[in-house]
Structure formats: C-alpha cells, structure tokens
Scaffold this active site. Sequence first.
Site, PDB file in Angstrom:
ATOM      1  CG  ASP A 198      18.862 -55.335  12.061  1.00 44.54           C
ATOM      2  OD1 ASP A 198      18.657 -56.056  13.053  1.00 44.54           O
ATOM      3  OD2 ASP A 198      19.980 -54.846  11.805  1.00 44.54           O
TER       4      ASP A 198
ATOM      5  CE1 TYR B 276      24.978 -51.937  11.792  1.00 43.96           C
ATOM      6  CE2 TYR B 276      22.672 -51.926  11.137  1.00 43.96           C
ATOM      7  CZ  TYR B 276      23.805 -52.619  11.499  1.00 43.96           C
ATOM      8  OH  TYR B 276      23.768 -53.985  11.568  1.00 43.96           O
TER       9      TYR B 276
ATOM     10  CE  LYS C 165      21.890 -55.496  14.787  1.00 49.85           C
ATOM     11  NZ  LYS C 165      21.490 -54.453  13.828  1.00 49.85           N
TER      12      LYS C 165
ATOM     13  CG  HIS D 209      26.185 -54.253  17.110  1.00 51.16           C
ATOM     14  ND1 HIS D 209      25.970 -53.075  16.446  1.00 51.16           N
ATOM     15  CD2 HIS D 209      26.353 -55.181  16.142  1.00 51.16           C
ATOM     16  CE1 HIS D 209      26.016 -53.281  15.141  1.00 51.16           C
ATOM     17  NE2 HIS D 209      26.248 -54.554  14.934  1.00 51.16           N
TER      18      HIS D 209
ATOM     19  CB  ILE E  60      18.169 -58.783   8.502  1.00 51.67           C
ATOM     20  CG1 ILE E  60      19.424 -59.286   9.207  1.00 51.67           C
ATOM     21  CG2 ILE E  60      16.953 -58.934   9.404  1.00 51.67           C
ATOM     22  CD1 ILE E  60      19.831 -58.434  10.403  1.00 51.67           C
TER      23      ILE E  60
ATOM     24  NE  ARG F 295      20.218 -57.748  -7.471  1.00 53.75           N
ATOM     25  CZ  ARG F 295      21.476 -57.401  -7.762  1.00 53.75           C
ATOM     26  NH1 ARG F 295      22.212 -56.818  -6.840  1.00 53.75           N
ATOM     27  NH2 ARG F 295      21.961 -57.623  -8.953  1.00 53.75           N
TER      28      ARG F 295
ATOM     29  CG  ASN G 196      17.026 -59.466  -1.236  1.00 54.61           C
ATOM     30  OD1 ASN G 196      17.468 -60.248  -2.066  1.00 54.61           O
ATOM     31  ND2 ASN G 196      17.723 -58.430  -0.797  1.00 54.61           N
TER      32      ASN G 196
END
Length: 278
Positions: free
Chosen positions: A48, A53, A78, A111, A230, A238, A242
Amino acid sequence: MSSNQSVPVITAGGAAIPQIGLGTWHLHGEVVDGAVATAVAAGYRHFDTAAYYDNETDVGHALRATGLARDSYFLTTKVWYTELGRDALRKAAEASVERLGLGAVDLLLLHWPNPEIPLAETMKALCAAKRDGLAKHIGVSNFPISLLKQALALTSEPIVANQCECHPRLNQKPLKNFCDDNDIAFVAYSPIGSGKLTEHPVLSGIAATHGKTSAQVMLRWHLQRGNIAIPRSSKPERVCENIAVTDFALSAEEMGAIDEMNAPDGRMISPSWVKSWE
C-alpha cells in the site's frame, strides 16, 4: 523470523485482497527496499502506497527488485484530496502509475473526501480511470457511512474497498457492517493504533496466553473480524512478526474483550481538513 505465511484473502467487488499488507507511509529509498524485500520473503503479497507518501517511485523500484511476477501481488495507491476534480484526478492517476512503473494498479483509492469538489464529478473521473486501464479496481478511504452511501449511488463501477483508521480503540463496527452489507472490503490503517496500545493490559494479557505480541493479537483480531490490515514497519523483525498471525486464534471471549476497548475518543488521526466524521 517467520516466513512464507499463508495469508487469507478477502474478496469484494471482484477484487481478491490479501488480509495483511505492508503499509509504506514514511518509508523511502533503501528503507523501503529493505522493508519490501523482507515482506516478500515473509509472504506478503499486498502493498500500500499513495501519491501523498512521495514514495511511489521507490515502492515501484523495490517491488521490481523482488522479481515477483506482477500478477502475484496486490498494489494500492491513492489520489490526494486536492486532486479530485475531473482533470486533476486523471492526471494524478496517470502520474502515480508512471511513478510506480508497474502498469495498472490493482486498487486506486480517493485518499480523503473533499467537500469542496462535487462527489459526482470525482466518482465519474475515478470510474473513468478504471475503465481506461489505470486501475483494475477503485475504492475510497476515510469515507463515513453517509458519504459512502452517496458514492455508491454515484458510481458506475464497483467500490471494492474503504480504507479507514481502525484498531481496538476505534473498532468502526457500524462502518464495517455497512461495508460488509455492500460487498466493500474494509481496510484498516493504523491497525495496531500507531503503536500506542501495545501496553494495554487486555492485549498484553491475551498476548501472554498465546505466546504472541500485543501487535500480533491486534492483527489477529482484524483477521477474525474480516478486516484487511496494512501495518507499517521498517524493522525486519516487525515486518515478519506482523504477518505471523495465522497460526493461532482468539476465542470469542478474547475477541469480545478487545471489542470492549472501543472508546468515543479512540480516533488518533483527524486532519484539519476533515470537517465531519458523520
């Protein structure tokens, strides 16, 4: 490190979306290269990003470097809320696809909603982006029920996802139920509460019972609710943790205890441009 996890898939509106994906907010350059490489080795097949970003070029580079076949993973980006006019949305979608360099994205989201731009114009442009091959599927993000109803009435293509903040302190049950009733996947961002809930006694107690971390308990809670989650991390251990949430299950009592953590002030992300969450 756990690897090659088999993640369940949610189907909605013709899309098949792995329930655990890698969020990439704030990840750039070598950091995103490492996170994506680690994620792929661990079994992630859902990634994602977003124009906002400022890392689509980096994410595209990282995904190409893995050698994965393009049709073997699910990619979301997005369009930012200032770009929701007809021409602006088209240009933004084209620019995202070009930066990623991977062909059509699997899912193109709005978004955030923008009350200054007619939703009918935005939805028409979003549907056109799909029909013209920029995206295989379309959806929204941060849409409450009232706005989602409007979008559904205005769209000529299936809305396959609504991506929203969701974690035990903000479990979004009414919105999730509405999405379920309308064949819309519910995608949770900040699924572990931006790291602020890991010391909560309910979660740490359940985690100790299962020999898992509090974050893994929260992600398992998402899976059992039928959410897509997400989580974002740049730390290899991590990233692997996850996705290592398919080898245990929470009891009905444990699910209920986590549900009861929901709170009126549970929202952690509320930007200045959002005038209402109703």
